[in-house]
Design a protein around this motif. Structure first.
Motif, PDB file in Angstrom:
ATOM      1  N   ASN A  17       2.594   6.212  -4.135  1.00 13.70           N
ATOM      2  CA  ASN A  17       1.171   6.058  -4.218  1.00 13.70           C
ATOM      3  C   ASN A  17       0.784   5.003  -4.684  1.00 13.70           C
ATOM      4  O   ASN A  17       1.856   4.044  -5.330  1.00 13.70           O
ATOM      5  CB  ASN A  17       1.144   7.403  -4.705  1.00 13.70           C
ATOM      6  N   LYS A  18       0.148   3.881  -5.322  1.00 15.21           N
ATOM      7  CA  LYS A  18      -0.427   3.178  -5.634  1.00 15.21           C
ATOM      8  C   LYS A  18       0.104   3.595  -6.972  1.00 15.21           C
ATOM      9  O   LYS A  18       0.045   1.930  -8.250  1.00 15.21           O
ATOM     10  CB  LYS A  18      -2.603   2.719  -5.684  1.00 15.21           C
ATOM     11  N   ASN A  19       0.825   4.667  -7.861  1.00 15.98           N
ATOM     12  CA  ASN A  19       1.534   3.836  -9.312  1.00 15.98           C
ATOM     13  C   ASN A  19       2.601   4.048  -9.154  1.00 15.98           C
ATOM     14  O   ASN A  19       3.514   4.162 -10.618  1.00 15.98           O
ATOM     15  CB  ASN A  19       0.223   5.072  -9.812  1.00 15.98           C
TER      16      ASN A  19
ATOM     17  N   LEU B 124       0.547  -1.533  -0.346  1.00 13.77           N
ATOM     18  CA  LEU B 124       0.321  -0.210   0.051  1.00 13.77           C
ATOM     19  C   LEU B 124       0.838   1.092   0.066  1.00 13.77           C
ATOM     20  O   LEU B 124       2.236   1.170   0.348  1.00 13.77           O
ATOM     21  CB  LEU B 124      -0.622   0.054   1.398  1.00 13.77           C
ATOM     22  N   PRO B 125       0.351   2.691  -0.328  1.00 14.50           N
ATOM     23  CA  PRO B 125       0.910   3.209   0.087  1.00 14.50           C
ATOM     24  C   PRO B 125       1.644   3.812   1.388  1.00 14.50           C
ATOM     25  O   PRO B 125       1.029   3.264   2.417  1.00 14.50           O
ATOM     26  CB  PRO B 125      -0.004   4.614  -0.331  1.00 14.50           C
TER      27      PRO B 125
END
Length: 225
Positions: free
Chosen positions: A190-192, A155-156
């Protein structure tokens, strides 16, 4: 988050200081960018730049640029990809620097598995290598594992460990080309996006060399699908 970035920055600076010793120790440094961006529900665009040095920075060993289009056989898993690579190499031959250019076509299949915190990735890659005065084919298999440390999932704001082993095999003699073993610490921004700093040891038939590696990974999608 600021503390994590500070720690990673200090790690990168420390690795850079070590790699500046490379001319004497034969320790190199690789700076890498990897993009894997969704362009539709099933298609993704792979884009990659690797700047490889004999020392910390400035003494170019190899510039590698790859791109390709992939297709998800299943969502977020089992991806097939067709790609192209441009490789500029500047090796030392008898104390003098030479320049070689290679064009490469490659096909690959990636599949992923998850066992608790362990995220496994298998990558199978076939390469057709067009060198200036030669043509070669090579098969590569990589097994990679990422393990979140500060949280149970990737996760972030998660600190994680990353390891892989990759073997390279020629279609002609000698069959064995090289083997790479890698270990690193990374941070999920972050998620990306995420970053990694680590060490890779590369074993060839009559050569064994270490590389400091710093990588940035970008998975920002180009579509909302």
């Amino acid at each position: 988050m600021r503390k994590v970035f500070t720690k990673l920055a200090l790690t990168a600076l420390s690795l850079g200081s070590i790699s500046a010793w490379a001319q004497k120790s034969d320790l190199g440094a690789w700076y890498m960018y990897f993009g894997n961006n969704k362009i539709s529900k099933k298609l993704n665009w792979h884009n990659e730049i690797q700047y490889r040095n004999f020392d910390g920075i400035g003494d170019l060993e190899q510039l590698l640029i790859r791109t390709g289009i992939g297709y998800d056989l299943t969502e977020n898993n089992n991806n097939v990809l067709l790609g192209y690579g441009f490789i500029l190499s500047q090796p030392y031959v008898n104390g003098e620097k030479k320049e070689n250019i290679e064009h490469r076509i490659f096909q690959q299949f990636i599949t992923k598995q998850k066992f608790g915190r362990f995220n496994l990735q298998h990558r199978y890659r076939l390469e057709e290598r067009f060198l200036e005065d030669d043509f070669r084919m090579r098969f590569r298999y990589m097994l990679g594992v990422t393990i979140p440390i500060t949280q149970k999932e990737m996760l972030p704001k998660t600190l994680y460990a990353s390891v892989y082993n990759e073997i390279f095999l020629h279609f002609n003699s000698p069959v064995f080309d090289r083997n790479r073993v890698y270990g690193a610490l990374g941070y999920v921004i972050n998620k990306n996006m995420r970053i990694e700093a680590g060490y890779m040891n590369q074993l060839q038939e009559n050569k064994n060399r270490g590389q400091i590696q710093i990588g940035f990974y970008n998975n920002i999608p180009f579509t909302k699908n």
